[in-house]
Design a protein around this motif. Structure first.
Motif, PDB file in Angstrom:
ATOM      1  N   PRO A 278       0.283  49.179  31.473  1.00  0.00           N
ATOM      2  CA  PRO A 278      -0.319  47.935  31.929  1.00  0.00           C
ATOM      3  C   PRO A 278      -0.032  47.509  33.360  1.00  0.00           C
ATOM      4  O   PRO A 278      -0.543  46.483  33.796  1.00  0.00           O
ATOM      5  CB  PRO A 278       0.288  46.910  30.958  1.00  0.00           C
ATOM      6  N   THR A 279       0.748  48.252  34.091  1.00  0.00           N
ATOM      7  CA  THR A 279       1.136  47.775  35.422  1.00  0.00           C
ATOM      8  C   THR A 279       1.089  48.938  36.419  1.00  0.00           C
ATOM      9  O   THR A 279       0.392  49.925  36.185  1.00  0.00           O
ATOM     10  CB  THR A 279       2.535  47.141  35.352  1.00  0.00           C
ATOM     11  N   LEU A 280       1.837  48.815  37.519  1.00  0.00           N
ATOM     12  CA  LEU A 280       1.822  49.846  38.558  1.00  0.00           C
ATOM     13  C   LEU A 280       2.269  51.184  37.984  1.00  0.00           C
ATOM     14  O   LEU A 280       3.262  51.258  37.265  1.00  0.00           O
ATOM     15  CB  LEU A 280       2.746  49.441  39.712  1.00  0.00           C
ATOM     16  N   ALA A 281       1.517  52.216  38.292  1.00  0.00           N
ATOM     17  CA  ALA A 281       1.805  53.544  37.743  1.00  0.00           C
ATOM     18  C   ALA A 281       3.186  54.024  38.184  1.00  0.00           C
ATOM     19  O   ALA A 281       3.567  53.857  39.345  1.00  0.00           O
ATOM     20  CB  ALA A 281       0.745  54.530  38.208  1.00  0.00           C
ATOM     21  N   PRO A 282       3.961  54.625  37.274  1.00  0.00           N
ATOM     22  CA  PRO A 282       5.247  55.217  37.668  1.00  0.00           C
ATOM     23  C   PRO A 282       5.020  56.365  38.650  1.00  0.00           C
ATOM     24  O   PRO A 282       3.934  56.963  38.685  1.00  0.00           O
ATOM     25  CB  PRO A 282       5.822  55.739  36.340  1.00  0.00           C
ATOM     26  N   LEU A 283       6.036  56.675  39.436  1.00  0.00           N
ATOM     27  CA  LEU A 283       5.939  57.777  40.386  1.00  0.00           C
ATOM     28  C   LEU A 283       5.608  59.066  39.633  1.00  0.00           C
ATOM     29  O   LEU A 283       6.262  59.406  38.642  1.00  0.00           O
ATOM     30  CB  LEU A 283       7.264  57.937  41.134  1.00  0.00           C
ATOM     31  N   GLY A 284       4.577  59.771  40.089  1.00  0.00           N
ATOM     32  CA  GLY A 284       4.090  60.950  39.380  1.00  0.00           C
ATOM     33  C   GLY A 284       2.740  60.704  38.737  1.00  0.00           C
ATOM     34  O   GLY A 284       2.045  61.649  38.358  1.00  0.00           O
ATOM     35  N   TYR A 285       2.376  59.438  38.612  1.00  0.00           N
ATOM     36  CA  TYR A 285       1.059  59.028  38.135  1.00  0.00           C
ATOM     37  C   TYR A 285       0.405  58.160  39.212  1.00  0.00           C
ATOM     38  O   TYR A 285       1.049  57.739  40.170  1.00  0.00           O
ATOM     39  CB  TYR A 285       1.166  58.229  36.835  1.00  0.00           C
TER      40      TYR A 285
ATOM     41  N   VAL B 182      18.997  58.743  44.818  1.00  0.00           N
ATOM     42  CA  VAL B 182      19.602  59.190  43.564  1.00  0.00           C
ATOM     43  C   VAL B 182      19.368  58.160  42.459  1.00  0.00           C
ATOM     44  O   VAL B 182      19.068  58.513  41.321  1.00  0.00           O
ATOM     45  CB  VAL B 182      21.109  59.445  43.753  1.00  0.00           C
ATOM     46  N   SER B 183      19.485  56.871  42.784  1.00  0.00           N
ATOM     47  CA  SER B 183      19.282  55.826  41.781  1.00  0.00           C
ATOM     48  C   SER B 183      17.838  55.833  41.272  1.00  0.00           C
ATOM     49  O   SER B 183      17.587  55.652  40.072  1.00  0.00           O
ATOM     50  CB  SER B 183      19.628  54.459  42.362  1.00  0.00           C
ATOM     51  N   THR B 184      16.878  56.051  42.180  1.00  0.00           N
ATOM     52  CA  THR B 184      15.468  56.127  41.774  1.00  0.00           C
ATOM     53  C   THR B 184      15.243  57.336  40.880  1.00  0.00           C
ATOM     54  O   THR B 184      14.542  57.261  39.868  1.00  0.00           O
ATOM     55  CB  THR B 184      14.565  56.212  43.011  1.00  0.00           C
ATOM     56  N   LEU B 185      15.850  58.448  41.248  1.00  0.00           N
ATOM     57  CA  LEU B 185      15.697  59.664  40.451  1.00  0.00           C
ATOM     58  C   LEU B 185      16.265  59.465  39.041  1.00  0.00           C
ATOM     59  O   LEU B 185      15.673  59.919  38.063  1.00  0.00           O
ATOM     60  CB  LEU B 185      16.420  60.814  41.162  1.00  0.00           C
ATOM     61  N   HIS B 186      17.392  58.759  38.942  1.00  0.00           N
ATOM     62  CA  HIS B 186      17.984  58.509  37.623  1.00  0.00           C
ATOM     63  C   HIS B 186      17.048  57.664  36.762  1.00  0.00           C
ATOM     64  O   HIS B 186      16.887  57.937  35.566  1.00  0.00           O
ATOM     65  CB  HIS B 186      19.329  57.809  37.793  1.00  0.00           C
ATOM     66  N   ARG B 187      16.392  56.648  37.367  1.00  0.00           N
ATOM     67  CA  ARG B 187      15.441  55.824  36.613  1.00  0.00           C
ATOM     68  C   ARG B 187      14.248  56.655  36.149  1.00  0.00           C
ATOM     69  O   ARG B 187      13.735  56.460  35.045  1.00  0.00           O
ATOM     70  CB  ARG B 187      14.968  54.649  37.465  1.00  0.00           C
ATOM     71  N   ILE B 188      13.802  57.584  36.992  1.00  0.00           N
ATOM     72  CA  ILE B 188      12.685  58.458  36.615  1.00  0.00           C
ATOM     73  C   ILE B 188      13.061  59.287  35.392  1.00  0.00           C
ATOM     74  O   ILE B 188      12.311  59.377  34.413  1.00  0.00           O
ATOM     75  CB  ILE B 188      12.296  59.368  37.791  1.00  0.00           C
ATOM     76  N   LEU B 189      14.240  59.882  35.421  1.00  0.00           N
ATOM     77  CA  LEU B 189      14.660  60.762  34.334  1.00  0.00           C
ATOM     78  C   LEU B 189      14.915  59.999  33.039  1.00  0.00           C
ATOM     79  O   LEU B 189      14.889  60.595  31.959  1.00  0.00           O
ATOM     80  CB  LEU B 189      15.925  61.524  34.744  1.00  0.00           C
ATOM     81  N   ARG B 190      15.145  58.702  33.128  1.00  0.00           N
ATOM     82  CA  ARG B 190      15.370  57.886  31.927  1.00  0.00           C
ATOM     83  C   ARG B 190      14.078  57.261  31.404  1.00  0.00           C
ATOM     84  O   ARG B 190      14.075  56.647  30.341  1.00  0.00           O
ATOM     85  CB  ARG B 190      16.370  56.780  32.232  1.00  0.00           C
ATOM     86  N   ASN B 191      12.986  57.401  32.148  1.00  0.00           N
ATOM     87  CA  ASN B 191      11.735  56.731  31.774  1.00  0.00           C
ATOM     88  C   ASN B 191      10.965  57.575  30.760  1.00  0.00           C
ATOM     89  O   ASN B 191      10.509  58.680  31.064  1.00  0.00           O
ATOM     90  CB  ASN B 191      10.872  56.497  33.024  1.00  0.00           C
TER      91      ASN B 191
END
Length: 454
Positions: A156-163, A222-231
């Motif tokens: 429903p909102t801004l696409a996650p990085l990769g989309y 690194v913090s952004t990458l960690h959020r990506i891997l947890r999404n």
């Protein structure tokens, strides 16, 4: 009241950028206000135009207008189309009231100043409260709409990085795989699932693969990458406001890969151990007996290896220790593990007999998973029949069925993993025990590089 006012500022605002792109609202406001100023002999000293929501205070041009009025004391008026163009929250109202300027609401035919009657101020206050209620209602409806969209399987909102956000064939806003960043996100999960890389190393690999943020094109932190891997959204399923939703978008990773990546991240968080072996064989295996900090290795004079306390909690007075001394201590500890073949055979027999309880628990867990999978299948079948016979809507069916299918698939995957581990459990344990009883003699023969993993 107008005789004393010769200069004023013009303020215009639209609440969304879509309104601005239509090209009507701002020009119409400016034209109306200029006509009013000419008719009443008011000079417009400056113009301030905001193209953004008024939900939050601190609008760029609104703030600049306040600064301008504080600096230019000869300009004591504001010309604006109507109440909700100037402010939509109570804080803005109080700020403007403290400023002590005369406000002309052109379209409403109202002029408000410190000399206005109390009844006029009261009516104006009612308009402000109504405007505040309006924006709160818009926000509430927006949240409800986002929740409904999420439950239907649409991000429903801004696409996650990769989309990226696009419009589907039916005009609905959806997300699709970003052809540039999507493949890198896929590889990122695959690298993580191996367990061979730290988060910082993964960030370096992502940067080398060309992964960049959408804003500014900067490499991901690194913090952004960690959020990506947890999404979870990258596996095709996502959580929204505490609820699990099956998305209609194409997943970038399989459920198995996502699960493996989570296990690696969970293990790393729990142990804080690096994914790859350290340079020195005993680093990470010892802590300082004085302060409890980690012991690390260091090469002296190009060939001698010493271990010392990191001093993380403050300066530590413990002396450096040669690696040969530590090797001897490890050898002594391992020597205590030795026992002969007869004792080993008795232990082996006891382990196999004692495994009966664990085997029962293992079988019971498989049965629980099988029962849960059967229950979910029955619910899916019943849901389908309810839809066919008109007892529920197709929308409700399409919202619930994917979630239950995902839960059932997870049960089946867990069952498969348990079946695979059933026979290996005892054999691995006995092999480890056999390895341990000969560890002291083996330790003498192992190369230095193998002593840590051994």
């Amino acid at each position: 009241m107008l005789d004393g006012l010769r200069k004023a500022v013009l303020y215009a605002r639209v609440s969304t950028q879509e309104q601005e792109r239509e090209g009507f609202s701002i020009p119409a406001q400016i034209k109306l206000i200029h006509g009013y100023a000419d008719l009443n002999g008011i000079g417009i000293a400056a113009e301030f135009i905001d193209v953004e929501t008024a939900r939050k205070t601190g609008r760029t041009q609104f703030g600049l207008m306040l600064d301008y009025l504080r600096k230019h004391l000869t300009v004591r008026g504001i010309l604006v189309e109507k109440t909700d163009r100037l402010y939509r929250n109570l804080k803005d109202w109080v700020t403007m009231d403290d400023l002590g300027v005369e406000i002309h609401f052109v379209k409403e035919g109202v002029v408000l100043s410190g000399d206005s009657r109390s009844s006029e101020k009261f009516m104006h206050g009612i308009k402000v409260l109504m405007a505040k209620n309006y924006i709160d209602n818009l926000s509430e409806e927006a949240r409800k709409g986002m929740k409904e969209k999420a439950e239907q399987g649409y991000w429903p909102t801004l696409a996650p990085l990769g989309y990226r956000n696009v419009r589907g064939p039916d005009g609905r806003k959806i997300i699709e795989i970003d052809p540039e960043r999507g493949p890198v996100i896929t590889r990122l999960f695959e690298w993580c699932a191996t367990g061979r890389f730290t988060l910082r190393e993964l960030a370096d690999k992502a940067r080398e693969a060309g992964l960049r943020n959408r804003t500014g094109g900067r490499p991901v932190r690194v913090s952004t990458l960690h959020r990506i891997l947890r999404n979870r959204v990258y596996s095709g399923v996502y959580e929204w406001k505490g609820e699990l939703c099956q998305g209609h978008h194409a997943p970038l990773v399989s459920a198995e890969t996502w699960d493996n990546a989570q296990e690696v991240l969970d293990a790393r968080s729990a142990t804080n151990v690096r994914a790859r072996p350290m340079e020195f064989p005993f680093t990470g295996l010892m802590t300082c007996g004085h302060c409890g900090c980690a012991m690390v290795g260091e090469i002296k004079k190009g060939r001698y290896i010493y271990y010392h306390c990191t001093g993380f909690r403050g300066k530590c007075g413990e002396p450096y220790v040669r690696q040969e001394v530590i090797e001897e201590r490890f050898r002594e500890v391992l020597g205590r593990l030795h026992f002969d073949d007869e004792i080993f055979a008795l232990i082996q027999q006891a382990i196999r007999e004692g495994h009966a309880d664990e085997r029962r628990e293992h079988d019971e867990r498989i049965e629980r998973l099988r029962a849960e999978a059967d229950r979910l299948l029955q619910r899916i079948d019943t849901l389908y029949m309810d839809r066919i016979e008109g007892r529920i809507t197709a929308e409700l069916h399409d919202r619930l069925a994917p979630v239950w299918r995902e839960e059932r698939a997870r049960c089946l995957r867990d069952m498969e993993a348990l079946f695979g581990a059933e026979d290996a459990m005892i054999d691995d344990g006995l092999a480890l025990l056999d390895f341990a009883r000969n560890a002291a003699s083996g330790f003498e023969k192992w190369p230095l590089a193998d002593k840590r993993s051994g």
